[in-house]
Every structure is written in C-alpha cells, then in structure tokens.
Enzyme design. Structure first.
Site, short mmCIF file in Angstrom:
data_model
loop_
_atom_site.label_atom_id
_atom_site.label_comp_id
_atom_site.label_asym_id
_atom_site.label_seq_id
_atom_site.Cartn_x
_atom_site.Cartn_y
_atom_site.Cartn_z
N ARG A 265 53.61 31.57 52.27
CA ARG A 265 52.35 30.85 52.29
C ARG A 265 52.49 29.49 51.63
O ARG A 265 52.98 29.38 50.50
CB ARG A 265 51.27 31.66 51.57
CG ARG A 265 49.89 31.01 51.54
CD ARG A 265 48.93 31.84 50.72
NE ARG A 265 48.66 33.14 51.33
CZ ARG A 265 48.24 34.21 50.66
NH1 ARG A 265 48.07 34.14 49.35
NH2 ARG A 265 48.02 35.36 51.29
N ARG B 127 45.06 29.76 42.60
CA ARG B 127 45.44 29.76 44.01
C ARG B 127 45.14 28.39 44.62
O ARG B 127 44.74 27.45 43.95
CB ARG B 127 44.68 30.86 44.75
CG ARG B 127 45.02 32.28 44.25
CD ARG B 127 46.47 32.66 44.53
NE ARG B 127 46.78 34.03 44.18
CZ ARG B 127 46.62 35.09 44.99
NH1 ARG B 127 46.12 34.93 46.20
NH2 ARG B 127 46.94 36.30 44.60
N LYS C 35 44.60 37.00 40.10
CA LYS C 35 44.45 35.72 40.81
C LYS C 35 43.25 34.95 40.27
O LYS C 35 42.31 35.52 39.72
CB LYS C 35 44.30 35.98 42.30
CG LYS C 35 43.02 36.71 42.67
CD LYS C 35 42.94 37.01 44.15
CE LYS C 35 43.62 38.30 44.50
NZ LYS C 35 43.35 38.73 45.89
N LYS D 13 40.79 31.78 41.62
CA LYS D 13 40.48 30.93 42.76
C LYS D 13 39.45 29.86 42.39
O LYS D 13 38.48 30.15 41.68
CB LYS D 13 39.96 31.78 43.92
CG LYS D 13 40.98 32.79 44.44
CD LYS D 13 40.44 33.61 45.59
CE LYS D 13 41.51 34.54 46.16
NZ LYS D 13 41.00 35.34 47.31
N CYS E 60 40.68 38.49 58.89
CA CYS E 60 41.95 38.47 58.17
C CYS E 60 43.05 39.00 59.09
O CYS E 60 42.77 39.59 60.14
CB CYS E 60 41.85 39.32 56.92
SG CYS E 60 41.77 41.10 57.25
N CYS F 163 49.95 43.57 56.99
CA CYS F 163 49.36 43.72 55.67
C CYS F 163 49.47 45.17 55.20
O CYS F 163 49.00 46.09 55.88
CB CYS F 163 47.91 43.27 55.66
SG CYS F 163 47.10 43.47 54.05
N CYS G 258 40.39 45.74 55.30
CA CYS G 258 40.26 46.55 54.09
C CYS G 258 39.17 45.93 53.23
O CYS G 258 38.70 44.83 53.51
CB CYS G 258 41.58 46.65 53.34
SG CYS G 258 41.97 45.19 52.33
N CYS H 287 39.46 39.33 52.19
CA CYS H 287 40.15 38.05 52.31
C CYS H 287 39.41 37.07 53.23
O CYS H 287 39.53 35.86 53.06
CB CYS H 287 41.58 38.25 52.81
SG CYS H 287 42.65 39.06 51.60
#
Length: 599
Positions: free
Chosen positions: A102, A171, A246, A248, A471, A477, A516, A520
């Site tokens: 990424r 991120r 994370k 953001k 996503c 994934c 899930c 995302c």
C-alpha cells in the site's frame, strides 16, 4: 506457514521477555500487555528479523515479522479461493502466500509518472490489477515475497512511500481531493494534510535499511538482527512500542466532508470567514472497527473537542495533532487490541478529561469548539471548472479496481492517458480518480481515450452506483467472512432496476459494503451499510447520511446476499410515498426509526 518460514531461536519470545521484565514491578491485577506490544518493543524500531526472512527462500514471513511488516506498508495474504488447491498440491502451509503493498498518498495527490509506475507494478509484479483505496492511497495485490523489495523500492524511486500506510502509526492523511485552483481554502487543506503526514511520520531508519539499500541482485540486505544491532534510532513521537493501534486523520470543510472527518481518530474541520480558513474545529474519537462477538466494541463518530485558530502556518494544528497522538500513545489500551483505538480512551475518560490531558501535553488551554455542522459532500466526479480557465474530470471507478477485463480495458486506457497527456491526478475517498489541469481541447481527447478502451464515462453511471463503494474482502483479505467487491456490482444492478421502476433513480444516497465488521469502506455512517456477518449473509444498516456525521443503526441482520435488495424494497416504497419535501433517504430512515419502517 511452513517451519522454514519461521526463524529458529531458543530465546524466549518477545512477549515472554516483556512479561519477565515487567513482572517485578507489576501487580497481579495489572492488565497483561498484548502480544503485539512485546513484538514491537523487541523489534529494534520495526526491524525485527524482516531482513533475514526476506533473504530466505520461503514464501512468507513469521507471524511476528508479518505484524511488523504492516508498519512498512505491506500485509501478508493468501488466495483463499485456492486454499484447497494449495493443500492438494502440497504447498508449504497449505496456502499460496503473496503480499498487498500500500502506498500512502496524502490527500490522494499524485503525478502521472507516479501513477504510471504503479500501473506497471500492478502488471509486472502484482496480480495484473491496481486498487484505489478508501483512504486515497493505492494498493498492489498479489506481490510475491521475492518481488516485495523491488516493488517497494520502485515506489520510492518515484518519490512516494509505503512507510506507515499500515500498522500502529498515523495512517494516510485524507483530504478533500477537488483541485480547485486559486482557492486558498482547498490549497490550505491540502497543505495541512501534507504537513501532518510529514510531521507525524515514524522516525525509524529501518525502512530505508531493509528496502532501499543494496542492489536487487538477491544478496541479503545489510541489516543485522534486532538483537545484535546497536541502533541510534529514536522515536520521540512514538516511542519504542509506537501506538496501541492505528491512528487515522482527515481534513475537510463543512461544505465538503469528502474526507469523512467524523470517521477519523482526529479530524480537522475548517472554519472559514471571507473565503479563507481562520481555524479548525478539532474532532476526536471516530473509528469504525467492530467485533460483533465483543459487545465492548462499537463504531463511533468523532466528537468536537476544541477550536484552534491558525494564521500563516499549520503549527497550531500540528501541535494539537501531536498532543492527541501522545495522549493515545501513553494512555491507550495496550492489553486488548480490540479496544485500543482512540475512540475507547475518549469515551472511557469522557471528553472533558481527555481534553484536559491534551491541554496538559500542549502546555496551554484550548478554545471551545465553534457551533458547526457539515452540509455537503462533493464527490468531484464529471467535468468541473478548476477556477483558472482549465478543467478537472472525475472518473468513476467501481470499487476502485483498475484492470483490463473483457471489453473494458481501464488499465490500458489509464496507461495511455498518463503517457500521452500526463495530467496531475487525485485519488478520491470514494475510490475514484480525478484528472486535473485539462484544457478545452483535452476534454474531447480524454473522453476519446476512455471510450476507445470501453470505459464507461461518469455521466453514463447511474446515481445509485456512483455513490456506492466496497472493500476488497475475498479472496485476499484474511478477515473477510463474506464477499464485498465481487458482490456489490451485482447488488447495484438489481438496486438500479428497482429504484428506476419506483421513480427514485436520481436519488442521492450512499451504499457501502464490507466483507467483515471492521468497516474499511466506512459503512457505519452511510445511508445504507451492508456489513458481512457470516458466509453469504449481511447486516443491513440504515439511517446514516452522505455528510458522514451520523451513525446508522441495524435494520435487519443475517440477510442472504440475494435478498438484500428485496429486503430494502419495501423501505424504498415507503420513502417514495411518505418522504417530506427534499428529504433524503438517510434522513427519512433516521426520522422514522426502525420500528416505523416497513418490515
């Protein structure tokens, strides 16, 4: 994974070492640190033994190094569609391993040369595709371990990086992508996003040592094991264990919340006077990851903490961002990664206590936030005037996937545009692509290239589909329990037909799907959220809205994939018949609530 992939050692694991070191000072009642904290602590600033494993001939990395690898911008994955095949073929570990790489691109701003290099990487080192992300970055999928260093090196050679695109760090910075020229507001938003990205980046030199040194001839990178290296690295902002999870950040306007600031750990919502930014409302505590089996987890919308004035520099905003990050670093939950995001610290403490702690780290008091609400979301698609006599064009790319398939050769079309027209570009938070600085003559030329390669122009995309996104989910994934990217187009086909028949084909509302509950694609503030719950079944959420400042709620659980639209159809009919003047679908559902909606 095969034993060959795991480093042989008789030493205690990092977590065991950490527990031993803490046992003398810790009471029996003190929460135990998660295993990830031990791995980070003993990684020597994210080195681990990545370099050693990168040089061996195994297909993957050990679990500890796989966790550290995320901070370098890569996830180890396997093709779940091929697991039975891999097991039958006797593949070590029973999986075909590859890597997602990424690239972090603050505000999605990228040159044609940089984008062209990613297109080449997708075709030569990836799975033949490229993916634009919901955080305005780019993902390569299907990169083999033997090609991982080459991919990361080539991304850096075009002056981009994968560092901190994943992992327990800040991120990619999100920002309104519309390239309006000579507009101090949009220019300053992009500048703030880039400044925050630079000021909050990790300080470790491990990334450069592992990925950007030595030749690509296959010889081992000159990096000693973490246990032997006496590094001079320091992380004054992050410390040796970085963040609990994370972190953001996003920057946006009340009139254009395309960066979805209410979904961020920290959001900066610009306060404007006389067509210029005078300051920002700072929002804290957003985040959408949920574990359904753990009631202690939940989606959350960020809350306004303070107003900060700005003048000629972004220093006040950067100082506040650093202070919030440090509070999360020092007080975030490091024993349970399910509740380690900033949203839990903010709500467990309460906003008042959290704000006082931020002020303590800043060394001064903060002003109260100004009354404000977001009023719009600009997807920047289609033809738009830039404000300098030129144009920008926003191209709809379904679910961000760029590929050549059948009669639609999007990857080839974009390659030709980058080579022959070379426009500056922007990636949007809805996984679309903007071409900037186009002249009147360029308009026909650009559309001609797209049409020649079978690419559907934005004006020919239905409103229903235009505001949808998903996503990646299956097959790559590891967290996905249902389809998402591969399923949503089929659902949108059916939804288009039904809405058109109801006379609602031009209604603007967001539909977002995830494979899930981690969210995302940000389904929890959308008008319609479709969240994978178990194989082939989804939870339908209703009542959010396009502006992104309101959570939705569960309308119906465990809906089979082929019944999603039929389940929504009575609600669409009720909306058509009972809506108020100019009421949107999300506002209608929110006003009526679950009990009053059709069942």
């Amino acid at each position: 994974m095969s034993d060959k992939s795991k480093p042989k050692s008789t030493k205690p694991s990092p977590l065991d070492q950490l527990k031993a070191a803490k046992s003398k000072d810790s009471s029996d009642d003190e929460p135990k640190l998660s295993g990830a904290e031990g791995v980070k602590l003993n990684s020597n600033f994210l080195r681990g033994t990545i370099a050693e494993e990168l040089a061996d001939d195994s297909a993957g990395f050990s679990s500890d190094n796989g966790m550290l690898l995320k901070h370098h911008g890569s996830y180890q994955q396997d093709d779940r569609d091929r697991r039975a095949e891999a097991k039958k073929a006797g593949v070590p570990g029973g999986k075909y391993f590859s890597f997602m790489v990424r690239t972090a691109i603050p505000g999605g701003r990228i040159t044609s040369d940089q984008f062209l290099e990613h297109l080449k990487l997708g075709q030569t080192l990836g799975d033949g595709t490229l993916r634009l992300t919901t955080r305005q970055g780019i993902q390569l999928h299907g990169v083999l371990k033997s090609n991982l260093k080459a991919a990361i090196r080539r991304i850096n050679e075009v002056q981009l990086t994968t560092l901190a695109a994943c992992g327990d760090v800040r991120r990619n910075l999100m920002c309104n992508p519309a390239p309006y020229k000579n507009d101090p507001v949009y220019d300053k938003l992009q500048e703030l996003a880039e400044d925050l990205a630079a000021e909050l980046k990790p300080n470790t030199t491990a990334y450069h040592e592992i990925w950007l040194t030595d030749s690509e001839t296959g010889e081992k990178t000159n990096v000693a094991p973490a246990s032997e290296t006496k590094t001079k690295d320091t992380e004054p902002l992050y410390g040796k264990t970085y963040l609990p999870r994370k972190f953001k950040l996003g920057v946006a306007l009340p009139g254009d919340n395309s960066a979805d600031v209410y979904s961020q750990d920290v959001g900066f919502l610009a306060v404007c006077e006389d067509f210029d930014i005078v300051g920002y409302n700072v929002l804290v505590g957003g985040g959408f990851g949920v574990t359904p089996s753990a009631s202690k987890t939940y989606a959350a919308i960020a809350m306004p903490m303070a107003f900060i004035p700005v003048s000629d520099t972004n220093t006040p905003a950067i100082d506040v961002a650093k202070a919030v990050l440090k509070v999360q670093r020092d007080f975030g939950n490091r024993s349970d990664r399910k509740t380690a995001r900033l949203k839990y610290l903010v709500r467990n403490w309460g906003l008042e206590k959290f704000t006082k702690k931020v002020e303590e780290y800043l060394g001064h008091d903060l002003q109260a936030p100004r009354p404000m609400e977001v009023i719009d979301y600009n997807d920047a698609l289609g033809w738009n005037e830039q404000g300098d006599g030129r144009w920008f064009y926003g191209l709809f790319i379904e679910n961000g996937r760029i590929k050549d398939a059948g009669d639609v050769n999007l990857m080839t079309a974009l390659t030709e545009i980058c080579k022959t027209m070379a426009p500056p570009m922007r990636i949007t938070p809805h996984q679309n692509l903007i071409f900037c600085d186009l002249s009147d003559d360029d308009r026909e030329r650009l559309e001609g290239i797209l049409v020649h390669h079978g690419v559907v122009l934005t004006d020919d995309i239905s409103t229903t589909r235009r505001w949808s996104m998903a996503c990646p989910a299956l097959p790559m994934c590891g967290l996905a329990v249902t389809e998402s990217e591969r399923m949503l187009p089929t659902i949108m086909d059916e939804m288009e037909r039904e809405l058109t028949s109801l006379g609602l084909g031009d209604e603007v509302f967001t539909t977002r799907m995830t494979g899930c509950p981690n969210g995302c694609s940000r389904p929890y503030n959308a008008d319609i959220g479709l969240v994978g719950k178990t194989k082939g079944k989804y939870t339908i959420f209703l009542g959010g809205r396009r502006q992104g400042d309101r959570l939705n709620w569960v309308f119906k659980d465990l809906v089979p994939e082929d019944e999603v639209v039929s389940t929504l159809l009575p609600v669409f009919r009720q909306f058509r018949d009972d809506r108020q003047t100019n009421e949107t679908f999300g506002d209608f559902c929110h006003r009526l609530g679950k009990d009053a909606l059709a069942t």
